[in-house]
Motif scaffolding. Structure first.
Motif, PDB file in Angstrom:
ATOM      1  N   UNK A   1      -4.535  13.122  -5.970  1.00 56.07           N
ATOM      2  CA  UNK A   1      -3.640  12.861  -4.839  1.00 56.07           C
ATOM      3  C   UNK A   1      -2.730  14.054  -4.592  1.00 56.07           C
ATOM      4  N   UNK A   2      -2.572  14.385  -3.320  1.00 57.49           N
ATOM      5  CA  UNK A   2      -1.736  15.537  -2.973  1.00 57.49           C
ATOM      6  C   UNK A   2      -1.398  15.529  -1.491  1.00 57.49           C
ATOM      7  N   UNK A   3      -0.165  15.926  -1.189  1.00 52.19           N
ATOM      8  CA  UNK A   3       0.235  16.063   0.208  1.00 52.19           C
ATOM      9  C   UNK A   3      -0.606  17.149   0.876  1.00 52.19           C
ATOM     10  N   UNK A   4      -1.147  18.040   0.086  1.00 53.07           N
ATOM     11  CA  UNK A   4      -1.973  19.120   0.620  1.00 53.07           C
ATOM     12  C   UNK A   4      -3.235  18.645   1.313  1.00 53.07           C
ATOM     13  N   UNK A   5      -3.647  17.387   1.059  1.00 52.06           N
ATOM     14  CA  UNK A   5      -4.820  16.852   1.753  1.00 52.06           C
ATOM     15  C   UNK A   5      -4.621  16.868   3.268  1.00 52.06           C
ATOM     16  N   UNK A   6      -3.376  16.908   3.711  1.00 53.63           N
ATOM     17  CA  UNK A   6      -3.097  16.847   5.142  1.00 53.63           C
ATOM     18  C   UNK A   6      -3.470  18.134   5.869  1.00 53.63           C
TER      19      UNK A   6
ATOM     20  N   UNK B   1       0.830  -1.205   0.000  1.00 51.84           N
ATOM     21  CA  UNK B   1       0.000   0.000   0.000  1.00 51.84           C
ATOM     22  C   UNK B   1       0.866   1.257   0.000  1.00 51.84           C
ATOM     23  N   UNK B   2       1.925   1.241   0.798  1.00 50.45           N
ATOM     24  CA  UNK B   2       2.816   2.407   0.876  1.00 50.45           C
ATOM     25  C   UNK B   2       3.510   2.644  -0.461  1.00 50.45           C
ATOM     26  N   UNK B   3       4.044   1.582  -1.053  1.00 49.24           N
ATOM     27  CA  UNK B   3       4.764   1.728  -2.323  1.00 49.24           C
ATOM     28  C   UNK B   3       3.831   2.198  -3.441  1.00 49.24           C
ATOM     29  N   UNK B   4       2.645   1.611  -3.500  1.00 49.43           N
ATOM     30  CA  UNK B   4       1.676   2.026  -4.522  1.00 49.43           C
ATOM     31  C   UNK B   4       1.260   3.473  -4.298  1.00 49.43           C
ATOM     32  N   UNK B   5       1.023   3.832  -3.043  1.00 48.75           N
ATOM     33  CA  UNK B   5       0.633   5.205  -2.722  1.00 48.75           C
ATOM     34  C   UNK B   5       1.701   6.211  -3.100  1.00 48.75           C
ATOM     35  N   UNK B   6       2.950   5.867  -2.823  1.00 52.68           N
ATOM     36  CA  UNK B   6       4.063   6.757  -3.204  1.00 52.68           C
ATOM     37  C   UNK B   6       4.126   6.883  -4.724  1.00 52.68           C
ATOM     38  N   UNK B   7       3.868   5.775  -5.431  1.00 56.25           N
ATOM     39  CA  UNK B   7       3.851   5.824  -6.893  1.00 56.25           C
ATOM     40  C   UNK B   7       2.747   6.725  -7.421  1.00 56.25           C
ATOM     41  N   UNK B   8       1.589   6.688  -6.771  1.00 58.70           N
ATOM     42  CA  UNK B   8       0.473   7.561  -7.167  1.00 58.70           C
ATOM     43  C   UNK B   8       0.844   9.025  -6.945  1.00 58.70           C
ATOM     44  N   UNK B   9       1.484   9.303  -5.825  1.00 59.26           N
ATOM     45  CA  UNK B   9       1.840  10.689  -5.488  1.00 59.26           C
ATOM     46  C   UNK B   9       2.953  11.238  -6.373  1.00 59.26           C
ATOM     47  N   UNK B  10       3.953  10.429  -6.652  1.00 58.38           N
ATOM     48  CA  UNK B  10       5.120  10.934  -7.379  1.00 58.38           C
ATOM     49  C   UNK B  10       5.041  10.755  -8.891  1.00 58.38           C
ATOM     50  N   UNK B  11       4.376   9.659  -9.335  1.00 63.22           N
ATOM     51  CA  UNK B  11       4.330   9.358 -10.767  1.00 63.22           C
ATOM     52  C   UNK B  11       2.940   9.549 -11.369  1.00 63.22           C
ATOM     53  N   UNK B  12       1.963   9.846 -10.511  1.00 64.67           N
ATOM     54  CA  UNK B  12       0.611  10.052 -11.007  1.00 64.67           C
ATOM     55  C   UNK B  12      -0.059   8.799 -11.508  1.00 64.67           C
TER      56      UNK B  12
ATOM     57  N   UNK C   1      -3.706   9.137   3.507  1.00 65.64           N
ATOM     58  CA  UNK C   1      -4.389  10.426   3.632  1.00 65.64           C
ATOM     59  C   UNK C   1      -3.900  11.442   2.606  1.00 65.64           C
ATOM     60  N   UNK C   2      -2.769  11.159   1.972  1.00 64.28           N
ATOM     61  CA  UNK C   2      -2.324  11.998   0.854  1.00 64.28           C
ATOM     62  C   UNK C   2      -2.999  11.559  -0.448  1.00 64.28           C
ATOM     63  N   UNK C   3      -3.179  10.259  -0.596  1.00 63.45           N
ATOM     64  CA  UNK C   3      -3.807   9.727  -1.809  1.00 63.45           C
ATOM     65  C   UNK C   3      -5.313   9.997  -1.799  1.00 63.45           C
ATOM     66  N   UNK C   4      -5.940   9.822  -0.627  1.00 66.29           N
ATOM     67  CA  UNK C   4      -7.386  10.007  -0.478  1.00 66.29           C
ATOM     68  C   UNK C   4      -7.642  11.007   0.637  1.00 66.29           C
TER      69      UNK C   4
END
Length: 489
Positions: free
Chosen positions: A190-195, A171-182, A263-266
């Motif tokens: 997805x955005x770190x701004x969700x925090x 989940x962490x690796x996939x989430x990081x891929x969504x955040x960095x590679x779209x 929480x960054x992805x969703x």
């Protein structure tokens, strides 16, 4: 310098030392990952928003202080009775008696919830299978694993924990891929701004976030289980400290890291109290068969918790019996050196819980998690109290010095005790959770009645016991004070 092997040898409790370093490490890791994270976090996210990350981090620091205190006691005298035995020695016989029975009840009621939950997860694939039969089948299979040998228990727990660990890392690796590679459609939102953008870091206020500490602490219940393995670990004086010292990165990765990525992805506003956050995150990312994958992982988590519960209840009942504080029947070991009688009795009580959970499954999970938190807080408080009294005994020259000492000493244990007191107050302030406090007076009244009967029959069982004395040569007192980093080497 004092080598770990030079300290007083642990008592021969007649158990088979069948748990190797690989299994102890995975039991320690799996103990920090349970249904509290996979399921309970959904309600906590809905209540606290992104600030839940901070709640898990703060509670994690306290849990590490508790485990380091337990680690010091374990290297002073490693026994399977663990915190119950230390309570007898440093807080008094009644404290040990109450702790042993309370910890047994903690795992029995947790097992009730977990085995019923496991049966409901089976219905995802095979809805035609009756819930009671699936629950009964799981109980029998896990009982057999615990009965055959401790090595088989350790192997089952190793692979169940491996499933949980792999799922979170994925989940962490996939989430990081969504955040960095779209990756996937989720990458568009997805955005770190969700925090901090969706209502702030504390969207419902600091008070609402603090009330989630009851849920957070339940997620950490079972980290102390590694202490119960002391009597069956192949090299407890080396494997147990290493397992304890890995706790900070486990908390940072599996709780703080996983929640931060999710929480960054969703956005936290898209999570629902009754839905696993992992299910919501997988659905948002659009992973094929995501719901089935998460269902399999949650099933594994429930079975892992139930498996651990059977293991710990059998050992705790035997510890009580051997010390004259429980029925003597539970003190016997099989030819394979497993406490079958105590484990079977615990499984029988868990079986009753299958029916109770079937009557009110949704309410039962809330009540049981709240009670488990209260029982867990009692256990952790006993560990801290025993550590404080142990340090006082060492200073007075009445007890041997452990080579694996807790950072901060007694002061850190006092601070952790203060935090646990706050958690109890917060449980009382939560309308759903406070019901668990109502049963505490009744439970201790029952313990007091049992104490009176047992003490009348066997007064020696409730007599104060002597500490392990310091080495005459002073080796222990002058030995090295192990730091967290050094002990992990």
């Amino acid at each position: 310098m004092t080598d770990p092997k030079d300290v007083p040898a642990e008592a021969d409790e007649e158990y088979a030392r069948g748990l190797g370093s690989r299994q102890i490490q995975m039991i320690a890791i799996g103990g920090a990952i349970g249904t509290g994270l996979f399921l309970g976090a959904g309600r906590a996210i809905h209540q606290a928003g992104p600030s839940l990350i901070l709640m898990y981090a703060v509670a994690g620091v306290v849990i590490f202080a508790i485990m380091r205190a337990l680690g010091e006691l374990l290297t002073y005298r490693p026994v399977s009775g663990s915190f119950a035995d230390y309570a007898r020695e440093f807080l008094g016989p009644f404290a040990g008696y109450a702790t042993g029975w309370t910890y047994w009840l903690l795992w029995v009621v947790t097992g009730m919830a977990e085995v019923t939950a496991a049966a409901t997860y089976v219905a995802y694939w095979w809805p035609q299978v009756p819930q009671w039969s699936a629950a009964a089948g799981f109980l029998l299979l896990l009982f057999a694993a615990n009965l055959i040998s401790v090595k088989l228990f350790g192997e089952v727990e190793f692979w169940l924990s491996m499933i949980k660990v792999t799922a979170i890392l994925g989940m962490i690796l996939i989430g990081v891929g969504v955040l960095t590679l779209g990756l996937s459609a989720a990458g568009d939102t997805a955005s770190v701004g969700h925090l901090w953008r969706d209502g702030g870091f504390f969207p419902n206020g600091v008070g609402s976030s603090l009330l989630t500490l009851q849920i957070v602490m339940f997620a950490y219940v079972a980290v102390e289980l590694v202490g119960v393995t002391a009597g069956e670990a192949q090299n407890p004086r080396r494997t147990l400290p290493r397992a304890i010292n890995t706790l900070p990165w486990r908390i940072a990765l599996f709780y703080v890291g996983a929640l931060t990525v999710m929480l960054c992805v969703v956005s936290w506003t898209e999570f629902s109290p009754g839905v696993s956050p992992f299910v919501a995150a997988f659905a948002k990312i659009g992973i094929p068969f995501g719901a089935g994958i998460v269902n399999f992982v949650v099933l594994s988590a429930a079975l892992s918790s139930c498996n651990s519960g059977m293991y710990s209840t059998g050992r705790m009942l035997r510890d009580l019996a051997v010390n004259g504080q429980g029925p003597q029947l539970f003190g016997r070991l099989t030819a394979r050196r497993t406490p079958a009688a105590g484990t079977l009795a615990s499984v029988g009580v868990m079986g009753i819980g299958v029916w109770l959970n079937y009557v009110d499954p949704a309410g039962a999970f809330t009540y049981i998690t709240a009670f488990a938190t209260v029982a867990g807080v009692w256990t952790w408080a006993v560990i801290l109290g025993s550590h404080i009294r142990y340090r006082a005994a060492v200073r007075a020259g009445r007890a041997a010095t452990a080579w694996f000492t807790a950072p901060g000493g007694a002061a850190a244990s006092w601070a952790a005790l203060g935090f646990l007191a706050v958690v109890v107050v917060l449980i009382g302030a939560d309308s759903q959770a406070r019901i668990s406090l109502y049963g505490v007076p009744l439970w201790f009244a029952a313990l007091a009645a049992g104490h009176r009967v047992l003490k009348r029959r066997n007064p020696a069982a409730f007599a104060r016991r002597a500490h392990v004395p310091p080495s005459p040569e002073g080796d222990l007192a002058d030995g090295p004070r192990t730091t967290p980093d050094a002990a992990a080497l």
